[in-house]
Design a protein around this motif. Sequence first.
Motif, PDB file in Angstrom:
ATOM      1  N   THR A  92      -3.129   5.538 -11.462  1.00 43.70           N
ATOM      2  CA  THR A  92      -4.014   5.097 -10.375  1.00 43.70           C
ATOM      3  C   THR A  92      -5.229   4.325 -10.866  1.00 43.70           C
ATOM      4  O   THR A  92      -5.804   3.533 -10.105  1.00 43.70           O
ATOM      5  CB  THR A  92      -4.490   6.304  -9.545  1.00 43.70           C
ATOM      6  OG1 THR A  92      -5.041   7.301 -10.426  1.00 43.70           O
ATOM      7  CG2 THR A  92      -3.337   6.907  -8.787  1.00 43.70           C
ATOM      8  N   GLU A  98      -7.494   6.708  -7.008  1.00 46.19           N
ATOM      9  CA  GLU A  98      -6.519   7.267  -6.074  1.00 46.19           C
ATOM     10  C   GLU A  98      -6.754   6.809  -4.643  1.00 46.19           C
ATOM     11  O   GLU A  98      -5.824   6.388  -3.951  1.00 46.19           O
ATOM     12  CB  GLU A  98      -6.555   8.804  -6.153  1.00 46.19           C
ATOM     13  CG  GLU A  98      -6.073   9.357  -7.483  1.00 46.19           C
ATOM     14  CD  GLU A  98      -6.182  10.866  -7.544  1.00 46.19           C
ATOM     15  OE1 GLU A  98      -6.888  11.432  -6.677  1.00 46.19           O
ATOM     16  OE2 GLU A  98      -5.586  11.472  -8.452  1.00 46.19           O
ATOM     17  N   GLU A  99      -7.996   6.883  -4.189  1.00 41.91           N
ATOM     18  CA  GLU A  99      -8.265   6.531  -2.790  1.00 41.91           C
ATOM     19  C   GLU A  99      -7.993   5.054  -2.523  1.00 41.91           C
ATOM     20  O   GLU A  99      -7.390   4.700  -1.498  1.00 41.91           O
ATOM     21  CB  GLU A  99      -9.712   6.877  -2.444  1.00 41.91           C
ATOM     22  CG  GLU A  99     -10.040   6.657  -0.970  1.00 41.91           C
ATOM     23  CD  GLU A  99     -11.421   7.144  -0.598  1.00 41.91           C
ATOM     24  OE1 GLU A  99     -11.831   6.924   0.551  1.00 41.91           O
ATOM     25  OE2 GLU A  99     -12.090   7.746  -1.471  1.00 41.91           O
ATOM     26  N   CYS A 102      -4.302   4.446  -2.305  1.00 45.13           N
ATOM     27  CA  CYS A 102      -3.737   4.888  -1.023  1.00 45.13           C
ATOM     28  C   CYS A 102      -4.011   3.874   0.078  1.00 45.13           C
ATOM     29  O   CYS A 102      -3.131   3.583   0.894  1.00 45.13           O
ATOM     30  CB  CYS A 102      -4.311   6.252  -0.654  1.00 45.13           C
ATOM     31  SG  CYS A 102      -3.770   7.605  -1.730  1.00 45.13           S
ATOM     32  N   ILE A 118      -0.222   9.620   3.561  1.00 48.20           N
ATOM     33  CA  ILE A 118      -0.185   9.765   2.103  1.00 48.20           C
ATOM     34  C   ILE A 118      -0.966  11.006   1.706  1.00 48.20           C
ATOM     35  O   ILE A 118      -2.066  11.257   2.217  1.00 48.20           O
ATOM     36  CB  ILE A 118      -0.777   8.527   1.397  1.00 48.20           C
ATOM     37  CG1 ILE A 118      -0.045   7.260   1.852  1.00 48.20           C
ATOM     38  CG2 ILE A 118      -0.687   8.666  -0.115  1.00 48.20           C
ATOM     39  CD1 ILE A 118      -0.637   5.992   1.295  1.00 48.20           C
ATOM     40  N   ILE A 120      -2.006  13.293  -1.958  1.00 44.79           N
ATOM     41  CA  ILE A 120      -1.987  13.420  -3.413  1.00 44.79           C
ATOM     42  C   ILE A 120      -2.403  14.844  -3.757  1.00 44.79           C
ATOM     43  O   ILE A 120      -3.443  15.320  -3.318  1.00 44.79           O
ATOM     44  CB  ILE A 120      -2.934  12.408  -4.077  1.00 44.79           C
ATOM     45  CG1 ILE A 120      -2.483  10.974  -3.764  1.00 44.79           C
ATOM     46  CG2 ILE A 120      -2.982  12.617  -5.588  1.00 44.79           C
ATOM     47  CD1 ILE A 120      -3.380   9.913  -4.370  1.00 44.79           C
ATOM     48  N   ILE A 138      -4.835   9.901   4.948  1.00 48.54           N
ATOM     49  CA  ILE A 138      -4.883  10.011   3.493  1.00 48.54           C
ATOM     50  C   ILE A 138      -5.460  11.374   3.148  1.00 48.54           C
ATOM     51  O   ILE A 138      -6.591  11.694   3.514  1.00 48.54           O
ATOM     52  CB  ILE A 138      -5.744   8.899   2.864  1.00 48.54           C
ATOM     53  CG1 ILE A 138      -5.151   7.518   3.159  1.00 48.54           C
ATOM     54  CG2 ILE A 138      -5.876   9.103   1.359  1.00 48.54           C
ATOM     55  CD1 ILE A 138      -6.006   6.372   2.648  1.00 48.54           C
ATOM     56  N   ILE A 140      -6.255  13.734  -0.114  1.00 45.58           N
ATOM     57  CA  ILE A 140      -6.344  13.809  -1.573  1.00 45.58           C
ATOM     58  C   ILE A 140      -6.900  15.167  -1.937  1.00 45.58           C
ATOM     59  O   ILE A 140      -8.069  15.471  -1.683  1.00 45.58           O
ATOM     60  CB  ILE A 140      -7.229  12.687  -2.141  1.00 45.58           C
ATOM     61  CG1 ILE A 140      -6.664  11.318  -1.750  1.00 45.58           C
ATOM     62  CG2 ILE A 140      -7.317  12.796  -3.666  1.00 45.58           C
ATOM     63  CD1 ILE A 140      -7.484  10.144  -2.256  1.00 45.58           C
TER      64      ILE A 140
END
Length: 481
Positions: A92, A98-99, A102, A118, A120, A138, A140
């Motif tokens: 990532t 990561e964000e 996404c 999504i 994670i 999203i 995470i």
Amino acid sequence: MAFEQPTVLAAQAGQKQLVFAVCPAALALGLSPGMALTQARALIPDLRVRPADPAGDIGLLARLALHAARKWTPTASVCDSDGLWLDLTGTTHLFGGEERFCRRLLSFLRRFGLTGRIAIADTPGAAHALARFGSKAIEISVAGQATQAIARLPVDALRLEDAALAACRRFGIERIADLLPMPRAPLARRLGRDAVKRLDQAIGRIAEPIAPVVDEQAPAAELRLLEPISTPDAIAQVIEDLVTNLVPELRARGLGARGLEMTMLRVDGDEQRIVVGIAAASRDTRHLVRLLHLRMEKIDPGLGIEVARLRAVRSEPLGAKPLSSSLLDDQPGEEIAQLVDQLAGRVGEPAIFKTGERETDVPERSVERISPLTESHGWPAWKRPARLLRRPEPLSNVIALLPDSPPRRFSWRGHVHDVVAGDGPERIHGEWWVRDGEVWAVRDYFRVEDRAGGRFWLFRRGDGVEDSTGDLSWWMHGAFG
């Protein structure tokens, strides 16, 4: 106001037709997958029905997984009939975190008319649960807190069989949090061993390997060992044999590897995987072996390794190279690329970078991290400090003639500076397409030198005429020398 006509996809199940999927408008009217089509038509007379194509859906997911394996991560796989597994370990940072990855992935799906959710998490089971039963587009999960993240979700999120779900309802178990403190043996008797396995997979007690899609176009090599191996020397020899087998295929295709994925299958069924990035396309056997050896310590052989695979997950065309007039064997560019790879293997790829220019007018946005081998495009004609302050710092007690003269005196960090020379202004306007607050923003930059020989780069907010362009405050942004 016109509403979308409710639409469902129907599939044949035995002697009757069932609703396979519903659009948002139909879902809002009370329809749901699994409902009998006749019941759905009774509820909504003008219901639009289209035939479902499960095989086509799986084919689309397989193509998306293959695209993900080529562009985003070497480990991607189809998950059930409506999702994808993506192992984002160590990838990532290439997409800004990561964000940001996404958000880019959701934007990619929207371009094809698809929607998605999504998640994670530390484990595939937790990510599966959060993606389908979470409350956000999203999700995470904080590293190490997957159990806490899924505890609030219903037990349906654990992918339990119908009999196990019925048992949960009979015993009053509604949330995953209700299962966590229960002893495993009584829980297995009541819900079945598969239910306990799903729970342990979700919280990380049992590994859940992902069988990745294999890009048949990617060069690969495989060794099936006569006896399991577990010693470092034996693993190092297998790595050398794999690279030796892979390089001729790369050469035959005119390719150089930019990313390698080595997978070693243990006798207990567990997979050990390491991924290596390469700064410049290469098929140098010694160099590739050296890079894999640097990551070899991450391999846990367990009771022994019986199958080893090496795949060039990323590759680029690599043709013939002209010979150097020097008597040295290696080209200087190759030496730098190999040095970058070795340093990255020891300290990590994010730690190796150089600064390059970014196409923007705002100084603090004009420099960004780029790959060590990326060619820089030059710098602005105006002289700029080699280093800018992390944030502009305010100046006080400034004496200056408006609107175009540099300051004659200012105070910064408790010291008074008398200016003996100045150059400017260089006017920079805000980027209105980036932030609404910069529509009218103006900065006038000056290069000044004080009586002690210090040379500074400072600016005044506003053009000195219109109040909307700035409050005429002065700021220090950098220093020369």
